[in-house]
Design a protein around this motif. Sequence first.
Motif, PDB file in Angstrom:
ATOM      1  N   VAL A  25       5.221  11.588  38.500  1.00 32.21           N
ATOM      2  CA  VAL A  25       6.134  12.206  39.185  1.00 32.21           C
ATOM      3  C   VAL A  25       5.745  12.381  40.756  1.00 32.21           C
ATOM      4  O   VAL A  25       6.307  12.324  41.697  1.00 32.21           O
ATOM      5  CB  VAL A  25       6.850  13.379  38.697  1.00 32.21           C
ATOM      6  CG1 VAL A  25       7.879  14.123  39.362  1.00 32.21           C
ATOM      7  CG2 VAL A  25       7.820  12.919  37.552  1.00 32.21           C
ATOM      8  N   ALA A  26       4.622  13.047  40.667  1.00 34.70           N
ATOM      9  CA  ALA A  26       3.933  13.663  42.008  1.00 34.70           C
ATOM     10  C   ALA A  26       3.674  12.256  42.883  1.00 34.70           C
ATOM     11  O   ALA A  26       3.702  12.493  44.086  1.00 34.70           O
ATOM     12  CB  ALA A  26       2.673  14.164  41.630  1.00 34.70           C
ATOM     13  N   ALA A  27       3.351  11.367  42.286  1.00 33.90           N
ATOM     14  CA  ALA A  27       3.105   9.825  42.893  1.00 33.90           C
ATOM     15  C   ALA A  27       4.357   9.496  43.736  1.00 33.90           C
ATOM     16  O   ALA A  27       4.361   9.041  44.958  1.00 33.90           O
ATOM     17  CB  ALA A  27       2.598   8.777  42.039  1.00 33.90           C
ATOM     18  N   ALA A  28       5.482   9.494  42.867  1.00 33.07           N
ATOM     19  CA  ALA A  28       6.795   9.332  43.758  1.00 33.07           C
ATOM     20  C   ALA A  28       6.911  10.421  44.522  1.00 33.07           C
ATOM     21  O   ALA A  28       7.331   9.886  45.926  1.00 33.07           O
ATOM     22  CB  ALA A  28       7.945   9.469  42.665  1.00 33.07           C
ATOM     23  N   VAL A  29       6.720  11.382  44.441  1.00 26.66           N
ATOM     24  CA  VAL A  29       6.918  12.633  45.487  1.00 26.66           C
ATOM     25  C   VAL A  29       6.159  12.365  46.806  1.00 26.66           C
ATOM     26  O   VAL A  29       6.569  12.615  47.755  1.00 26.66           O
ATOM     27  CB  VAL A  29       6.541  14.049  44.932  1.00 26.66           C
ATOM     28  CG1 VAL A  29       6.373  14.970  45.920  1.00 26.66           C
ATOM     29  CG2 VAL A  29       7.669  14.432  44.013  1.00 26.66           C
ATOM     30  N   LYS A  30       4.847  11.862  46.502  1.00 27.16           N
ATOM     31  CA  LYS A  30       4.051  11.612  47.745  1.00 27.16           C
ATOM     32  C   LYS A  30       4.635  10.306  48.576  1.00 27.16           C
ATOM     33  O   LYS A  30       4.871  10.253  49.777  1.00 27.16           O
ATOM     34  CB  LYS A  30       2.824  11.225  47.378  1.00 27.16           C
ATOM     35  CG  LYS A  30       1.823  12.400  46.815  1.00 27.16           C
ATOM     36  CD  LYS A  30       0.570  11.590  46.505  1.00 27.16           C
ATOM     37  CE  LYS A  30      -0.148  12.423  45.384  1.00 27.16           C
ATOM     38  NZ  LYS A  30      -1.433  12.021  44.990  1.00 27.16           N
ATOM     39  N   ALA A  72      11.967   4.902  43.980  1.00 25.19           N
ATOM     40  CA  ALA A  72      10.469   5.795  43.977  1.00 25.19           C
ATOM     41  C   ALA A  72      10.231   6.226  42.806  1.00 25.19           C
ATOM     42  O   ALA A  72       9.268   6.061  42.037  1.00 25.19           O
ATOM     43  CB  ALA A  72      10.283   6.660  45.103  1.00 25.19           C
ATOM     44  N   MET A  73      11.140   7.024  42.268  1.00 22.71           N
ATOM     45  CA  MET A  73      11.184   7.824  41.061  1.00 22.71           C
ATOM     46  C   MET A  73      10.922   6.952  39.773  1.00 22.71           C
ATOM     47  O   MET A  73      10.250   6.995  38.909  1.00 22.71           O
ATOM     48  CB  MET A  73      12.014   8.757  40.650  1.00 22.71           C
ATOM     49  CG  MET A  73      12.244  10.247  41.577  1.00 22.71           C
ATOM     50  SD  MET A  73      10.566  11.237  41.278  1.00 22.71           S
ATOM     51  CE  MET A  73      11.452  12.250  40.062  1.00 22.71           C
ATOM     52  N   VAL A  74      11.805   5.955  39.716  1.00 28.38           N
ATOM     53  CA  VAL A  74      11.908   5.048  38.726  1.00 28.38           C
ATOM     54  C   VAL A  74      10.730   4.118  38.664  1.00 28.38           C
ATOM     55  O   VAL A  74       9.938   3.922  37.552  1.00 28.38           O
ATOM     56  CB  VAL A  74      13.301   4.145  38.861  1.00 28.38           C
ATOM     57  CG1 VAL A  74      13.178   2.938  37.897  1.00 28.38           C
ATOM     58  CG2 VAL A  74      14.562   4.971  38.721  1.00 28.38           C
ATOM     59  N   ALA A  75      10.295   3.695  39.660  1.00 28.38           N
ATOM     60  CA  ALA A  75       9.172   2.710  39.738  1.00 28.38           C
ATOM     61  C   ALA A  75       7.725   3.456  39.288  1.00 28.38           C
ATOM     62  O   ALA A  75       7.153   2.760  38.483  1.00 28.38           O
ATOM     63  CB  ALA A  75       8.924   2.238  41.302  1.00 28.38           C
ATOM     64  N   SER A  76       7.878   4.741  39.641  1.00 27.92           N
ATOM     65  CA  SER A  76       6.476   5.425  39.437  1.00 27.92           C
ATOM     66  C   SER A  76       6.598   5.855  37.828  1.00 27.92           C
ATOM     67  O   SER A  76       5.582   6.056  37.436  1.00 27.92           O
ATOM     68  CB  SER A  76       6.720   6.537  40.316  1.00 27.92           C
ATOM     69  OG  SER A  76       5.449   7.375  40.356  1.00 27.92           O
ATOM     70  N   THR A  77       7.656   5.976  37.324  1.00 32.83           N
ATOM     71  CA  THR A  77       7.738   6.559  35.896  1.00 32.83           C
ATOM     72  C   THR A  77       8.189   5.575  34.768  1.00 32.83           C
ATOM     73  O   THR A  77       7.973   5.889  33.657  1.00 32.83           O
ATOM     74  CB  THR A  77       8.748   7.850  35.863  1.00 32.83           C
ATOM     75  OG1 THR A  77       9.889   7.320  36.217  1.00 32.83           O
ATOM     76  CG2 THR A  77       8.016   8.835  36.911  1.00 32.83           C
TER      77      THR A  77
END
Length: 359
Positions: free
Chosen positions: A32-37, A75-80
């Motif tokens: 999740v933090a990766a998406a946030v970045k 971004a949230m979908v791709a990251s998780t």
Amino acid sequence: MHLGRTTLSKFLIQQLQDAGDQGKLAALLVDVAAAVKAISAMTAKGALGGFLGAIDSHNVQGEQQKKLDVLANDAMVASTEWGGLVAGLASEELDDPYVIPEGFPRGPYLLIFDPLDGSSNTDVNVSVGTIFSVLRHDSAEQPVVGDYLQPGTRQVAAGYAIYGPATMLVLSVGKGTHGFTLDREIGNFILTHPNLAIPEDTSEFAINTSNARFWEPPVHRYVTECQAGKAGERGRDFNMRWIASMVAEVHRILMRGGVFMYPKDTKDPSKPGRLRLMYEANPIAMLIEQAGGAASTGRQRLTELRPEQLHQRVPVILGSKNEVLRIERYHAEHASGHDRPYDSPLFNERSLFRAREFN
Ligand code: AHG
Ligand code: MN
Ligand code: MN
């Protein structure tokens, strides 16, 4: 340089080291933090990134989507979706829960999020955020909507990112609420605000007063008393704020106290509030409670509400405990016809004289 600082991963390993598959929860929060970045980088580019403005589509709530709503969602979908940590995802911007594609393993968690909160503010360069809630899914079956409809008390983690002058991540895994600041040079979230604690008392409130004519009497009573200041019932002056970005309001409350209200009103009878239960109210309520504050609908503790729909709306009153309890009391007194200054039984919930008649 800066050796020994607590990064998000180190903090999560320390907080979640004890039990079973909690390592998976730590890994999910790092994703999740990766998406946030990624979202932070997009929002920070502003007009130069070409990401501003609306697109020609609406989400399930009938709101026109911004480009950034959709990009943040992606971004949230791709990251998780890929890591075997989640059984499914749900988002403000997706009508139905997202099904993890064949080929990716499913994991024990459900992740529900508002990819970009306060997105009406992107075009005017005011702080926006991302809100997320994590629930368990203890079944090998593909989750259905009903599996997501768990009360807020069942959240195993919740958090938000705020894209302000600094990007911060504020989260809880049920052991306090903690804030991290993004060090953009090295790309790490660093623990800068451990064990946030909301003062029990406050002289600051946040509400959209353009809705005053639609408020219920207990909310009128509270705001009127705050506005009366020293001369009135409260005997002290209050200050008011409204950013129209809940993450920014909540962040201020976590830093210095305050009360935030988006209460039930009569504006649109089909909408018992503005904010959404599953990906706005519940996760923020967990963070507020874990920091010693309170979160209520006005009539009950928010996180105990039994969800009925993925995108349902709820009244939200949260922040410094003594103010939230006071507003709950005003609702109870009104319901039983014992509220002052509206202390006539003519003005209780069963009477002919409802909120509108006060204005
Ligand atoms: P979103 O941008 O995700 O739809 O949420 C906006 C919410 C919340 O952030 C804020 O407190 C509220 O809507 C603002 O409402 P007003 O437009 O009534 O000020
Ligand atoms: Mn929102
Ligand atoms: Mn949103």
